[in-house]
Design a protein around this motif. Structure first.
Motif, mmCIF file in Angstrom:
data_model
loop_
_atom_site.group_PDB
_atom_site.id
_atom_site.type_symbol
_atom_site.label_atom_id
_atom_site.label_comp_id
_atom_site.label_asym_id
_atom_site.label_seq_id
_atom_site.Cartn_x
_atom_site.Cartn_y
_atom_site.Cartn_z
ATOM 1 N N SER A 80 0.842 -1.180 0.000
ATOM 2 C CA SER A 80 0.000 0.000 0.000
ATOM 3 C C SER A 80 0.886 1.241 0.000
ATOM 4 O O SER A 80 2.064 1.170 0.333
ATOM 5 C CB SER A 80 -0.883 -0.002 1.252
ATOM 6 N N GLU A 81 0.323 2.361 -0.373
ATOM 7 C CA GLU A 81 1.030 3.645 -0.343
ATOM 8 C C GLU A 81 0.360 4.501 0.727
ATOM 9 O O GLU A 81 -0.859 4.661 0.716
ATOM 10 C CB GLU A 81 0.944 4.331 -1.704
ATOM 11 N N LEU A 82 1.157 5.014 1.662
ATOM 12 C CA LEU A 82 0.610 5.825 2.750
ATOM 13 C C LEU A 82 1.046 7.268 2.620
ATOM 14 O O LEU A 82 2.133 7.562 2.122
ATOM 15 C CB LEU A 82 1.109 5.304 4.103
ATOM 16 N N SER A 83 0.213 8.161 3.097
ATOM 17 C CA SER A 83 0.567 9.562 3.223
ATOM 18 C C SER A 83 0.646 9.853 4.715
ATOM 19 O O SER A 83 -0.348 9.732 5.435
ATOM 20 C CB SER A 83 -0.489 10.453 2.574
ATOM 21 N N ILE A 84 1.847 10.200 5.178
ATOM 22 C CA ILE A 84 2.083 10.392 6.609
ATOM 23 C C ILE A 84 2.203 11.868 6.899
ATOM 24 O O ILE A 84 2.992 12.580 6.272
ATOM 25 C CB ILE A 84 3.346 9.637 7.034
ATOM 26 N N ASP A 85 1.404 12.356 7.860
ATOM 27 C CA ASP A 85 1.418 13.781 8.221
ATOM 28 C C ASP A 85 2.522 14.079 9.217
ATOM 29 O O ASP A 85 2.887 13.330 10.036
ATOM 30 C CB ASP A 85 0.071 14.186 8.842
#
Length: 85
Positions: A80-85
């Protein structure tokens, strides 16, 4: 950096213990030669294994987009591809 927490479960919702969780781009990893003469992975690729309840935590995670890979014996790998804040 922040922390990434999660839980690996099977299709029935049962926890998957001992799964390998890898966050980051494999090409970002760098090998470092330690004082003991062993090579280890440098920052850029974070990894851990899930606990008995399927939970995991990766600390000091840099913000941005990063791929996530979860592998466990007897299961298909999850990518999966995550966007981390």
């Amino acid at each position: 950096g922040g922390a990434l927490r999660g839980r690996a479960v099977d299709v029935a919702g049962a926890p998957v213990a001992g799964a390998l969780v890898v966050l980051g781009h494999p090409e970002d990893r760098e090998m470092q030669l330690g004082l003991d003469g062993r090579h280890t992975l440098a920052a850029g690729l974070a990894r851990t294994r899930t606990a008995a309840d399927g939970s995991f935590e990766l600390r000091s995670v840099a913000p941005g987009r990063a791929p996530l890979l979860v592998r466990a014996r007897g299961f298909a790998a999850l990518r999966s591809e995550l966007s981390i804040d």
